[in-house]
Design a protein around this motif. Structure first.
Motif, PDB file in Angstrom:
ATOM      1  N   LEU A   1      40.804  43.064  32.624  1.00 53.38           N
ATOM      2  CA  LEU A   1      41.089  42.034  33.778  1.00 53.38           C
ATOM      3  C   LEU A   1      39.915  40.986  33.929  1.00 53.38           C
ATOM      4  O   LEU A   1      39.935  39.993  34.508  1.00 53.38           O
ATOM      5  CB  LEU A   1      40.961  42.928  35.165  1.00 53.38           C
TER       6      LEU A   1
ATOM      7  N   GLY B   1      39.190  39.180  31.628  1.00 50.42           N
ATOM      8  CA  GLY B   1      39.692  38.272  30.770  1.00 50.42           C
ATOM      9  C   GLY B   1      38.797  37.766  29.312  1.00 50.42           C
ATOM     10  O   GLY B   1      39.115  36.929  28.915  1.00 50.42           O
TER      11      GLY B   1
ATOM     12  N   LYS C   1      34.928  37.969  39.017  1.00 55.37           N
ATOM     13  CA  LYS C   1      35.961  38.766  38.333  1.00 55.37           C
ATOM     14  C   LYS C   1      35.543  39.914  37.630  1.00 55.37           C
ATOM     15  O   LYS C   1      36.096  41.084  37.814  1.00 55.37           O
ATOM     16  CB  LYS C   1      37.063  37.687  37.600  1.00 55.37           C
TER      17      LYS C   1
ATOM     18  N   ALA D   1      36.519  43.713  38.432  1.00 50.42           N
ATOM     19  CA  ALA D   1      36.925  44.492  37.459  1.00 50.42           C
ATOM     20  C   ALA D   1      36.056  45.698  36.987  1.00 50.42           C
ATOM     21  O   ALA D   1      36.437  46.827  36.722  1.00 50.42           O
ATOM     22  CB  ALA D   1      37.020  43.575  36.201  1.00 50.42           C
TER      23      ALA D   1
ATOM     24  N   PHE E   1      42.063  37.417  41.601  1.00 51.72           N
ATOM     25  CA  PHE E   1      42.968  37.587  40.496  1.00 51.72           C
ATOM     26  C   PHE E   1      44.373  36.863  40.984  1.00 51.72           C
ATOM     27  O   PHE E   1      45.170  37.451  41.490  1.00 51.72           O
ATOM     28  CB  PHE E   1      43.120  39.023  39.999  1.00 51.72           C
TER      29      PHE E   1
ATOM     30  N   SER F   1      46.397  34.469  39.553  1.00 56.63           N
ATOM     31  CA  SER F   1      47.464  33.871  38.508  1.00 56.63           C
ATOM     32  C   SER F   1      48.588  34.956  38.484  1.00 56.63           C
ATOM     33  O   SER F   1      48.441  36.335  38.764  1.00 56.63           O
ATOM     34  CB  SER F   1      47.051  33.554  37.259  1.00 56.63           C
TER      35      SER F   1
ATOM     36  N   GLN G   1      50.097  36.274  36.183  1.00 55.91           N
ATOM     37  CA  GLN G   1      49.852  37.329  35.110  1.00 55.91           C
ATOM     38  C   GLN G   1      48.675  38.331  35.488  1.00 55.91           C
ATOM     39  O   GLN G   1      48.891  39.511  35.273  1.00 55.91           O
ATOM     40  CB  GLN G   1      49.109  36.645  33.769  1.00 55.91           C
ATOM     41  N   GLU G   2      47.703  38.024  36.336  1.00 54.23           N
ATOM     42  CA  GLU G   2      46.932  38.835  36.839  1.00 54.23           C
ATOM     43  C   GLU G   2      47.387  39.567  37.849  1.00 54.23           C
ATOM     44  O   GLU G   2      47.143  40.853  38.026  1.00 54.23           O
ATOM     45  CB  GLU G   2      45.545  37.954  37.203  1.00 54.23           C
ATOM     46  N   GLN G   3      48.154  39.135  38.669  1.00 51.82           N
ATOM     47  CA  GLN G   3      48.732  39.797  39.903  1.00 51.82           C
ATOM     48  C   GLN G   3      49.360  40.887  39.259  1.00 51.82           C
ATOM     49  O   GLN G   3      49.640  42.090  39.689  1.00 51.82           O
ATOM     50  CB  GLN G   3      49.689  38.999  40.593  1.00 51.82           C
TER      51      GLN G   3
ATOM     52  N   GLN H   1      49.284  42.248  36.260  1.00 53.69           N
ATOM     53  CA  GLN H   1      48.324  43.122  35.540  1.00 53.69           C
ATOM     54  C   GLN H   1      47.773  44.214  36.497  1.00 53.69           C
ATOM     55  O   GLN H   1      47.594  45.301  36.442  1.00 53.69           O
ATOM     56  CB  GLN H   1      47.277  42.565  35.021  1.00 53.69           C
TER      57      GLN H   1
END
Length: 318
Positions: free
Chosen positions: A31, A33, A257, A261, A295, A297, A299-301, A303
């Motif tokens: 997470l 990145g 972030k 994380a 988070f 985006s 993709q992050e959501q 994830q």
């Protein structure tokens, strides 16, 4: 139950679960990145993340101060030096002074402000208040910045706020309108004592109200609305903010972030031997709004959803 795992097939199941938990651990750390390289809660890592957040906020604050001074300098030139009537500032300095005299540091600060004000022309020869030029008011503001300490942080902030209000009311319309509008944006965006200002209060790298290693905790403890304001300010700078400043601001978002994380990873592994579903779910629920903001985006959501689902699947009684 544990007896279900005390057999050959049980051992095989546990090994499979352990493999899945290791994969889940890597997925949680992803997470940040950055391949999980910034995940961790030791003091060095927390301090590094805090310094990055402070650097991003500080870079924006420095740019804002420079631009505000430039706008008022230009307006002052265009207007021929319109005087500033500093009634709010004088009221604070010359009122009951309770906030100042409550501490030795405040008493000393009051004397220093009075001496500086006399030099800058805030008082006449008889000690009576008189109008000053915008440049003089700006010099007083810079003086106040230099007087910051953890003991005087609130008084300095109030004095700057009173002075800003006085300058803000100077020169209705052009040529002061752009400077006044920008000053109002600054007050709304950076000077709220419960949001960004609470993370920035400092005089140098060491003399900080919130230590670098505690900035992540400060962000985690903020009300959701204040946290949203911090993140959205960092993500959406004014269009004329220089690229190097924007890069530091984006770095600050990345550091936040990494911090969240890290907390997710810690919550997930706070129970030895298995993924801690309850701890992870509690952190997710307690911070759902902040996680959605941070988070953000697709993709992050996804994830986050996959991680939460995986914790529920892997839960068992060890």
């Amino acid at each position: 139950c544990s007896s279900d795992l005390n057999s050959e097939s049980g051992y095989a199941m546990q090994n499979a679960l352990d493999t899945e938990r290791r994969a889940l651990s890597s997925y949680v750390k992803g997470l940040d990145g950055q391949g999980g390289t910034t995940i961790g809660n030791n003091e060095t890592m927390r301090q590094a993340r805090g310094q990055t957040v402070a650097s991003g906020l500080g870079a924006l604050d420095d740019w804002v101060d420079t631009k505000r001074r430039s706008l008022y300098t230009q307006a002052d030139q265009d207007s021929g030096g319109k005087p500033v009537f500093t009634g709010n500032f004088h009221g604070l300095i010359s009122g009951d002074q309770a906030d100042f005299i409550a501490t030795p540091e405040g008493t000393s600060l009051l004397k220093d402000i009075q001496a500086s004000g006399k030099t800058l022309g805030f008082w006449d020869a008889n000690g009576e208040p008189q109008p000053v030029k915008v440049q003089n008011a700006e010099q007083m503001r810079q003086f106040l910045n230099r007087q910051w300490s953890p003991q005087t942080a609130g008084i300095v902030r109030d004095a700057k706020g009173a002075l800003d209000t006085d300058v803000f009311t100077t020169g209705e319309g052009t040529p002061y309108a752009p400077a006044r509008q920008f000053t109002q944006w600054q007050k709304n965006t950076l000077d709220n004592p419960n949001g960004i200002a609470s993370m920035m209060d400092s005089s140098g790298a060491v003399n900080r109200k919130v230590a670098f290693e505690d900035i992540g905790k400060k962000a985690e403890s903020m009300p959701a609305a204040q946290f949203d304001h911090v993140v959205n300010t960092l993500r959406n700078p004014p269009p004329d903010v220089p690229a190097p400043v924007q890069a530091k601001m984006q770095g600050a978002v990345q550091a936040l972030k990494s911090d969240f994380a890290s907390q997710l990873s810690a919550a997930s592994h706070s129970t030895v031997g298995q993924a801690n579903t309850r701890g992870f779910t509690k952190f997710m629920n307690d911070n759902s709004s902040k996680l959605q903001t941070l988070f953000n985006s697709p993709q992050e959501q996804l994830q986050l959803k996959n991680i939460n689902d995986a914790h529920n699947i892997l839960r068992y009684d060890a």
